[in-house]
Design an enzyme around this catalytic site. Structure first.
Site, PDB file in Angstrom:
ATOM      1  N   GLY A  36      -0.478   4.643   0.342  1.00 35.84           N
ATOM      2  CA  GLY A  36      -1.282   5.794   0.713  1.00 35.84           C
ATOM      3  C   GLY A  36      -2.173   6.248  -0.425  1.00 35.84           C
TER       4      GLY A  36
ATOM      5  CB  SER B 254      -0.931  -0.003   1.216  1.00 32.53           C
ATOM      6  OG  SER B 254      -0.209  -0.164   2.422  1.00 32.53           O
TER       7      SER B 254
ATOM      8  N   GLY C 109      -2.343   4.481  -3.898  1.00 34.45           N
ATOM      9  CA  GLY C 109      -3.050   3.238  -4.132  1.00 34.45           C
ATOM     10  C   GLY C 109      -2.313   1.989  -3.703  1.00 34.45           C
TER      11      GLY C 109
ATOM     12  N   GLY D  17      -5.749   0.657   5.773  1.00 35.24           N
ATOM     13  CA  GLY D  17      -5.081  -0.589   5.388  1.00 35.24           C
ATOM     14  C   GLY D  17      -5.860  -1.819   5.810  1.00 35.24           C
ATOM     15  CG  ASP D  18      -6.661  -2.378   9.808  1.00 33.98           C
ATOM     16  OD1 ASP D  18      -5.585  -2.979   9.589  1.00 33.98           O
ATOM     17  OD2 ASP D  18      -6.820  -1.590  10.747  1.00 33.98           O
TER      18      ASP D  18
END
Length: 321
Positions: free
Chosen positions: A224, A222, A227, A253-254
């Site tokens: 931020g 990831s 993408g 992120g989760d």
């Protein structure tokens, strides 16, 4: 069924203020909920109507508060009692910032002993065995390891799941990530910083190739607002979401992991899975709490995600071999 394991859960407290000013008194909007990365994943899955179960050790006053909040929010959960006290995390979100600035204070949490670890492993094995008898099942392992556990603790759970035919998504960092790779997790999801720290390689493609060489089946990194990128031996794709102003990046992120788990359990091709993960992650940034997403924005972002295939990754795999 998607089973999440959060070995170091927390009572998450979010303070929302227009601006954080050190040395002054604030009167924030306050929200408290059960937290920890795997709990956030389960909360997101539950909101999407997916069958999920959050497995987590809890102890002390704050552990009871976490259990009570999960009961109240109807997120399915299985608790393993421990002697130590569950930790707290505090996030201060500056609602007046266009970047959605968030300042976090994360306690270390309790130390687990060998007896408690054995109880956790037995509980995870029992849950997976029951779930996998009736339906496709995925195991999600999220967060840093608590004190007292060896670096290869996640590898033990991945091997346990593999023996039952259950693939694993792993979202952790540092030595715990590296020690888990020989167990061959189906997906690992480091962010750009964690990818660099784990491998010592500044180039994301080379770093992901190193994790694949060490045993990961796929690497989703990831970046931020830029993408997500998935790198596999069969191809590499990048999903770029639309720009999101303001909000809270905590838990984004989760949300991506939740979408990855759905894609894995449903057998969805990588481009579609990655696009959904980017859309759900961006929709979570639009809210002020982890594990909560803006449903209208999610539907809109699903139409706006840009997917690009990256053709050059095989060279990086060969260079890392």
């Amino acid at each position: 069924m998607i089973v999440t394991v959060t070995l170091n859960p927390a009572l998450d407290i979010t303070y929302s203020v227009p601006e954080l000013k050190p040395g002054t008194t604030h009167r924030p909007r306050t929200a408290a909920q059960a937290g920890g990365k795997g709990v956030n994943v389960a909360r997101t899955l539950h909101a999407l109507g997916r069958e999920t179960l959050a497995v987590l050790p809890l102890g002390g006053f704050d552990g009871e508060a976490v259990r009570a909040e999960l009961d109240a929010s109807h997120v399915p959960h299985h608790v393993i009692p421990i002697r130590g006290a569950t930790r707290r995390t505090v996030t201060v979100v500056e609602t007046g910032s266009p970047e959605g600035l968030a300042t976090g204070f994360n306690e270390a949490g309790p130390e687990l002993d060998a007896e408690e670890w054995a109880e956790i492993c037995a509980a995870v094995g029992s849950v997976l065995e029951t779930a996998s008898l009736d339906m496709a099942t995925v195991l999600v392992l999220s967060g840093k390891l608590p004190r007292g556990l060896p670096d290869d603790a996640y590898a033990e759970l991945i091997n346990l799941a593999a023996a039952l035919g259950v693939p694993t998504i792993l979202d952790t960092e540092g030595p715990a990530l590296l020690a888990a790779l020989p167990a061959h997790p189906a997906v690992v999801k480091p962010n750009a910083h964690e990818l660099r720290d784990a491998t010592g390689l500044a180039d994301p493609a080379r770093a992901a190739a190193e994790l694949l060489r060490r045993g990961a089946r796929a690497v989703v990194s990831s970046h931020g607002p830029d993408g997500l990128t998935v790198r596999t031996p069969d191809g590499t794709w990048t999903a770029r979401p639309p720009r999101v102003d303001g909000g809270n990046p905590t838990g984004a992120g989760d949300a991506a992991v939740a979408a990855l788990a759905i894609g894995l359990v449903d057998g969805t091709p990588w481009p579609q899975t990655l696009a959904d993960a980017a859309a759900l992650s961006a929709a979570t940034v639009r809210t002020d709490r982890a594990g909560v997403f803006d449903a209208e924005a999610y539907r809109r972002f699903q139409r706006d995600i840009e997917i690009q295939r990256e053709p050059e990754f095989q060279r990086d795999i060969e260079a890392a071999s």
